[in-house]
Scaffold this active site. Structure first.
Site, PDB file in Angstrom:
ATOM      1  N   SER A  48     -28.020 112.067  12.657  1.00  0.00           N
ATOM      2  CA  SER A  48     -28.721 112.218  11.377  1.00  0.00           C
ATOM      3  C   SER A  48     -29.362 113.605  11.303  1.00  0.00           C
ATOM      4  CB  SER A  48     -29.802 111.143  11.230  1.00  0.00           C
ATOM      5  OG  SER A  48     -29.220 109.866  11.185  1.00  0.00           O
ATOM      6  N   ARG A  66     -40.437 110.322  14.213  1.00  0.00           N
ATOM      7  CA  ARG A  66     -39.629 111.446  14.680  1.00  0.00           C
ATOM      8  C   ARG A  66     -40.519 112.642  15.028  1.00  0.00           C
ATOM      9  NH1 ARG A  66     -37.461 107.498  14.357  1.00  0.00           N
ATOM     10  NH2 ARG A  66     -35.471 106.946  13.407  1.00  0.00           N
ATOM     11  N   GLU A 115     -33.971 116.881  10.937  1.00  0.00           N
ATOM     12  CA  GLU A 115     -34.333 116.281  12.221  1.00  0.00           C
ATOM     13  C   GLU A 115     -34.066 117.239  13.373  1.00  0.00           C
ATOM     14  OE1 GLU A 115     -33.376 112.431  13.518  1.00  0.00           O
ATOM     15  OE2 GLU A 115     -33.648 111.477  11.575  1.00  0.00           O
TER      16      GLU A 115
END
Length: 356
Positions: free
Chosen positions: A252, A179, A348
């Site tokens: 998420s 990520r 995130e």
């Protein structure tokens, strides 16, 4: 030319539209009401050369916006929002065993995934049903169900704001990680204009993520092809994740934390049921969802801001929650998990004008 509007003024230029005091409610999937001081919607990336001659875009604060699916607006947006709304898919290479596609930053990601499958390309099926635009994909190096976008990205085209010129970054220069990417660390430097993907025509399907084989069996697919894997994953995601068109969310909200071997051993001893996986280089990935759920926060609600009762990683806006309320909830989740496990969760999405 200037045209009056309820939310401010609108001005047209070659390949772009400037909107002052622009409402952001319809431009973020968390459905947070906020205004941007100035929003420039770019329809042709050729306009960037002229736009970045303006001092305000050279030096002032800048938010590059795609679909707003990875963003929490904690307040109004100062400076300029650059909304990349360019479209187009170009086939650069069309070989017997693979193709290379150049995709404009403003293309819808899920629509692009379905396009690749319809063209007979493999690999993208595990990345179906992820909201957002193609230009946002390299920033986060999106991933799902055992697949990450970096496996297919060969080149990212961008406008380098630091010296006002166009650049092409190969995979190594993108510095992809979990990520993560160079674009995430140098947010104010690059404006992604297009992404090139190398897609095989044949590739073994990836079925090892929990629940995928079971879903395929329920659908009656004994020898699944990429399109059928995409169907199965779309069904799983629809059950597990709220639809952002109906309930505000950014998917998420928290990363699965990476911890060293000593921390992983401590967690195994104290919480043997807590899922964790070896991540290489002596690091271990811990399930953030499992920690949040075990802490009793799945389905937790504070006014209109809540933790989804479908998936503990997802923060939701039940209607009318401010960015500040969602940020306060995120901080509560982080503090609760840290108190219980001694592990600090990271967000995130990009949190604008505040930190977690």
């Amino acid at each position: 030319m200037s045209t009056p509007a309820i939310d401010g003024s609108i001005r047209e230029g070659a390949g772009y539209t400037v909107i002052e005091n622009a409402p952001m409610l319809g431009r973020n999937t968390l459905h947070v009401a906020a205004n941007a001081e100035v929003l420039i919607a770019v329809h042709d990336d050729a306009a960037l050369d002229a736009l970045f001659q303006l001092p305000r875009l050279q030096d002032g604060p800048l938010l590059v916006l795609g679909g707003g699916s990875n963003l929490l607006l904690a307040g109004d947006v100062e400076g300029v929002v650059l909304a990349m709304q360019t479209r187009g898919i170009e086939r650069i290479v069309d070989a017997d065993d693979h193709a290379v596609l150049r995709v404009a930053a403003g293309e819808n990601w899920d629509e692009f995934v379905h396009f690749t499958l319809a063209q007979g390309y493999a690999g993208m099926e595990n990345l179906v049903s992820i909201p957002g635009t193609v230009g946002a994909v390299p920033i986060q190096n999106i991933g799902a169900y055992g697949t990450e976008a970096e496996e297919f990205i060969t080149t990212v085209d961008a406008f380098d704001r630091s010296d006002r010129q166009r650049v092409r970054l190969d995979r190594a220069a993108c510095a992809f990680g979990y990520r993560d990417s160079v674009f995430k660390h140098e947010r104010d430097r690059y404006v992604i204009t297009a992404v090139e993907f190398r897609l095989p025509r044949r590739r073994p399907v990836q079925l090892d993520y929990a629940g995928v084989r079971e879903e395929l069996a329920e659908l009656g697919h004994d020898d699944p092809q990429p399109e059928q894997v995409a169907e199965a994953i779309a069904r799983i995601r629809a059950r597990k994740l709220p639809d952002p068109l109906l309930v505000g969310n950014a998917g998420s909200f928290f990363k699965n934390p990476m911890v060293d071997g000593a921390t992983a051993a401590r967690l195994r001893a104290s919480f043997p049921a807590l899922p964790q996986w070896c991540a290489g280089d002596g690091m271990h990935k811990i399930s953030a969802a499992a920690m949040i759920e075990a802490a009793g926060l799945k389905g937790h609600r504070d006014g209109a801001a809540g933790v989804s009762d479908q998936h503990a990683l997802v923060l939701v806006n039940h209607g009318g929650a401010s960015g500040g309320a969602l940020l306060a909830l995120a901080r509560h989740v982080v503090a609760t998990v840290h108190d219980r496990y001694g592990v600090t969760l990271e967000a995130e999405p990009r949190i604008l004008s505040a930190t977690l």
